[in-house]
Design a protein around this motif. Structure first.
Motif, short mmCIF file in Angstrom:
data_model
loop_
_atom_site.label_atom_id
_atom_site.label_comp_id
_atom_site.label_asym_id
_atom_site.label_seq_id
_atom_site.Cartn_x
_atom_site.Cartn_y
_atom_site.Cartn_z
N ARG A 107 3.85 4.58 2.49
CA ARG A 107 3.17 4.68 1.21
C ARG A 107 2.37 5.98 1.14
N ARG A 109 -0.41 8.77 -0.16
CA ARG A 109 -1.82 8.71 -0.53
C ARG A 109 -2.15 9.95 -1.35
N TRP A 111 -5.36 11.97 -3.57
CA TRP A 111 -6.80 12.09 -3.79
C TRP A 111 -7.05 12.96 -5.01
N ALA A 125 -2.00 7.23 -12.51
CA ALA A 125 -1.58 5.85 -12.30
C ALA A 125 -0.55 5.43 -13.35
N PRO A 140 1.86 5.12 -5.20
CA PRO A 140 1.02 5.59 -4.10
C PRO A 140 -0.37 4.96 -4.15
N GLU A 141 -1.10 5.13 -3.08
CA GLU A 141 -2.52 4.80 -3.07
C GLU A 141 -3.25 5.97 -3.72
N ILE A 142 -4.11 5.68 -4.70
CA ILE A 142 -4.85 6.74 -5.41
C ILE A 142 -6.34 6.53 -5.20
N ILE A 143 -7.00 7.56 -4.66
CA ILE A 143 -8.44 7.55 -4.49
C ILE A 143 -9.02 8.68 -5.34
N ARG A 193 -6.71 -1.57 -10.98
CA ARG A 193 -6.64 -1.91 -9.55
C ARG A 193 -5.85 -0.90 -8.74
N ARG A 194 -5.17 0.02 -9.41
CA ARG A 194 -4.40 1.04 -8.71
C ARG A 194 -5.26 2.18 -8.18
N GLN A 196 -9.02 3.61 -6.48
CA GLN A 196 -10.30 3.38 -5.80
C GLN A 196 -11.22 4.55 -6.14
#
Length: 286
Positions: A107, A109, A111, A125, A140-143, A193-194, A196
Motif C-alpha cells: 500500500r 503512502r 503526505w 482522496a 493509498p494511505e493519505i496523511i 476516513r481516507r 489522517q
C-alpha cells in the motif's frame, strides 16, 4: 487612534515578522508587509486592542501562547482550492499507479504537507477513489499536515462554505462526496476516513514516522529563507523512500536548491528522490 495612524509601527512589524519566521520558517517579503496590518485586524478587534504595538506589548508582557497562535494563524497564507492544478493531481495518480506496479501488493503512502484547510488531500482522496472504482488503482494511505493546529482542526472537520465548495469542485463530485448541512457542505464519512490529519512543522519537527512514496509540498517552501528551505528539503528527503516523488508548487523548483531530488523525466513537474548511494557519488564527484 486617528484614521490615518497605521496599525503597526516599523518596530512592531519587525517583531511580528520575526515571530512568524521563528514559529513557521516563513518570511513576509518587503512588498507584502501590508499583509501584516490586513491580517491582524481581526485579531486586534477580538482582543480589544487598537494597534499592533499594543499587541506586541501584551505578547511580551504575558507570554500569551494562545494569542501568539492567533497571530500566526492570521498571518499564514491559506490560499487553496479543490483540484488546484487538476492536471498535475491527475498525473500524480498515474505516478502512484506506476510505483504500485513496481511493488504490487504494497500500500502506497502519500503526505500532503502544508495542507491548509484540507482541499488538497480531499481532492486527492476523491481522485484515488474514482481511480479505484474505474481502474482498480489501490487506495493509498493519505496523511495531511499543517503548521497551524487551528487549521488542521478545521480540515479534519471537513466543513466548507458555499464559496469554498464552489472553488474548483465540479457539481458531480460535490453531490457525490459532500452533504449540505445548513449553509455548509460537509465531507461524507466514507471520504473523510481516507485521510489522517496531523499538526507538523517542516522546519522544527522531524519527518513523520515511516517512508512515503509521494509527498506534496506546494507553495510552502516559496516563503522560506534559504536556510529554512534547506532544512525543509532535508526533512522531506528523510520522509520519502528512494525513488519516490516530490510535488512542489508551479513556481517552485529543486534546481539550485538541493541535490536530494532530481526532475522526473516520466512525469514532468514531479521530482524523484535520489537514492542515498547515488547522492553520495554525485556529491563526491564535485
Amino acid at each position: 487612534m486617528s484614521a490615518t495612524q497605521p496599525l503597526a509601527s516599523p518596530g512592531a512589524i519587525n517583531v511580528i515578522g520575526a515571530l512568524l519566521e521563528q514559529r513557521t520558517g516563513q518570511q513576509i517579503a518587503a512588498n507584502r508587509i501590508w499583509r501584516i496590518e490586513t491580517a491582524l485586524k481581526t485579531v486586534l478587534r477580538e482582543h480589544g486592542l487598537e494597534t499592533a504595538d499594543a499587541l506586541i506589548a501584551r505578547l511580551t508582557g504575558a507570554a500569551d501562547g494562545a494569542l501568539a497562535d492567533a497571530v500566526i494563524d492570521a498571518l499564514l497564507n491559506r490560499e487553496t482550492s479543490f483540484f488546484r492544478d487538476t492536471g498535475v493531481l491527475e498525473m500524480l495518480v498515474e505516478a502512484a499507479a506506476s510505483l504500485q506496479a513496481e511493488q504490487p501488493g504494497r500500500r502506497l503512502r502519500i503526505w500532503s504537507a502544508g495542507c491548509s484547510t484540507g482541499q488538497e488531500p480531499y481532492s486527492l482522496a476523491m481522485l484515488f477513489e474514482e481511480a479505484a472504482a474505474s481502474r482498480g488503482v489501490p487506495m493509498p494511505e493519505i496523511i495531511a499536515t499543517d503548521v497551524s493546529a487551528a487549521t488542521v482542526a478545521r480540515a479534519r472537520a471537513g466543513r466548507f462554505t458555499q464559496f469554498e465548495i464552489q472553488r474548483g469542485l465540479p457539481v458531480r463530485r460535490m453531490v457525490t462526496w459532500f452533504d449540505q448541512v445548513g449553509e455548509e457542505w460537509v465531507v461524507r464519512p466514507d471520504l473523510a476516513r481516507r485521510i489522517q490529519f496531523r499538526r507538523h512543522n517542516l522546519t522544527q519537527d522531524r519527518a513523520l514516522v515511516g517512508k512515503f512514496d509521494i509527498v506534496l509540498c506546494r507553495n510552502v517552501l516559496f516563503y522560506f529563507p534559504p536556510a529554512m528551505r534547506a532544512r525543509a528539503y532535508a526533512t522531506l528527503r528523510e520522509a520519502i523512500r528512494d525513488g519516490g516523488f516530490l510535488l512542489l508548487g508551479a513556481g517552485e523548483t529543486v534546481i539550485g536548491q538541493t541535490d536530494a531530488f532530481v526532475p522526473c523525466m516520466a512525469f514532468r513537474g514531479l521530482y524523484r528522490a535520489e537514492p542515498a548511494s547515488e547522492l553520495r557519488i554525485a556529491v563526491g564527484s564535485r
